[in-house]
Scaffold this motif. Sequence first.
Motif, mmCIF file in Angstrom:
data_model
loop_
_atom_site.group_PDB
_atom_site.id
_atom_site.type_symbol
_atom_site.label_atom_id
_atom_site.label_comp_id
_atom_site.label_asym_id
_atom_site.label_seq_id
_atom_site.Cartn_x
_atom_site.Cartn_y
_atom_site.Cartn_z
ATOM 1 N N ALA A 68 -35.367 30.663 -35.523
ATOM 2 C CA ALA A 68 -34.331 29.625 -35.585
ATOM 3 C C ALA A 68 -33.649 29.484 -34.225
ATOM 4 N N GLU A 69 -33.312 30.612 -33.631
ATOM 5 C CA GLU A 69 -32.669 30.578 -32.312
ATOM 6 C C GLU A 69 -33.612 30.003 -31.262
ATOM 7 N N ARG A 70 -34.867 30.424 -31.295
ATOM 8 C CA ARG A 70 -35.864 29.930 -30.344
ATOM 9 C C ARG A 70 -36.038 28.411 -30.450
ATOM 10 N N MET A 71 -35.899 27.890 -31.661
ATOM 11 C CA MET A 71 -36.062 26.452 -31.898
ATOM 12 C C MET A 71 -34.773 25.668 -31.654
ATOM 13 N N GLY A 72 -33.709 26.354 -31.232
ATOM 14 C CA GLY A 72 -32.482 25.670 -30.846
ATOM 15 C C GLY A 72 -31.405 25.582 -31.909
ATOM 16 N N ALA A 73 -31.604 26.244 -33.030
ATOM 17 C CA ALA A 73 -30.571 26.217 -34.075
ATOM 18 C C ALA A 73 -29.361 27.029 -33.613
ATOM 19 N N LYS A 74 -28.190 26.536 -33.942
ATOM 20 C CA LYS A 74 -26.936 27.233 -33.646
ATOM 21 C C LYS A 74 -26.356 27.874 -34.900
ATOM 22 N N THR A 75 -26.744 27.329 -36.074
ATOM 23 C CA THR A 75 -26.246 27.810 -37.347
ATOM 24 C C THR A 75 -27.387 27.800 -38.362
ATOM 25 N N VAL A 76 -27.435 28.840 -39.185
ATOM 26 C CA VAL A 76 -28.446 28.928 -40.245
ATOM 27 C C VAL A 76 -27.719 28.984 -41.582
ATOM 28 N N TYR A 77 -28.167 28.168 -42.513
ATOM 29 C CA TYR A 77 -27.635 28.138 -43.873
ATOM 30 C C TYR A 77 -28.701 28.643 -44.828
ATOM 31 N N LEU A 78 -28.274 29.075 -46.003
ATOM 32 C CA LEU A 78 -29.196 29.408 -47.074
ATOM 33 C C LEU A 78 -28.489 29.233 -48.405
ATOM 34 N N LEU A 79 -29.283 29.085 -49.441
ATOM 35 C CA LEU A 79 -28.782 29.036 -50.816
ATOM 36 C C LEU A 79 -29.407 30.204 -51.560
ATOM 37 N N THR A 80 -28.603 30.894 -52.367
ATOM 38 C CA THR A 80 -29.151 32.016 -53.124
ATOM 39 C C THR A 80 -28.469 32.151 -54.478
ATOM 40 N N THR A 81 -29.250 32.561 -55.443
ATOM 41 C CA THR A 81 -28.701 32.894 -56.759
ATOM 42 C C THR A 81 -28.821 34.388 -57.025
ATOM 43 N N THR A 82 -29.568 35.099 -56.184
ATOM 44 C CA THR A 82 -29.843 36.516 -56.465
ATOM 45 C C THR A 82 -29.592 37.476 -55.309
ATOM 46 N N ALA A 83 -29.462 36.977 -54.093
ATOM 47 C CA ALA A 83 -29.434 37.881 -52.937
ATOM 48 C C ALA A 83 -28.148 37.771 -52.118
ATOM 49 N N LEU A 84 -27.051 37.461 -52.762
ATOM 50 C CA LEU A 84 -25.777 37.288 -52.073
ATOM 51 C C LEU A 84 -25.404 38.521 -51.248
ATOM 52 N N GLU A 85 -25.398 39.683 -51.867
ATOM 53 C CA GLU A 85 -24.998 40.910 -51.164
ATOM 54 C C GLU A 85 -25.964 41.262 -50.039
#
Length: 125
Positions: A68-85
């Motif tokens: 993500a960083e290599r491709m120029g992203a500054k922020t990464v988001y995700l959605l989860t129902t099981t892996a919050l912690e």
Amino acid sequence: MKQNNLPFEDVGVSEIRFLTIKRDQEIIACGGLEFFEEIALLRSVSVREGYKNEGLGSKLTQMLMDEAERMGAKTVYLLTTTALEYFKRKGFVVVTREEAPVEIQTSVEFSKLCPDSAALMRKKI
């Protein structure tokens, strides 16, 4: 992804860049990134049964963040129902769905595939 109950219906429709970990030519872990200029959506980090608890999820997550960083992203988001912690331990923080940028809100995963009960998380790179 299917065996871990992760969304896959838009694979082939959405532009998702997948990274994998293989052992003996067999994919044992995979995850994806969907890019929206300086924003990335982390998609379906999955480790095959029989290979869990070997640190592959952490290795793959780091590979995806590096990509993500290599491709120029500054922020990464995700959605989860099981892996919050799990993702909290990786430095992601929970944000409200209303805080999601328009690009994330209009993604197929956000708008159609993940339930409204899924937590939205964010990590700045």
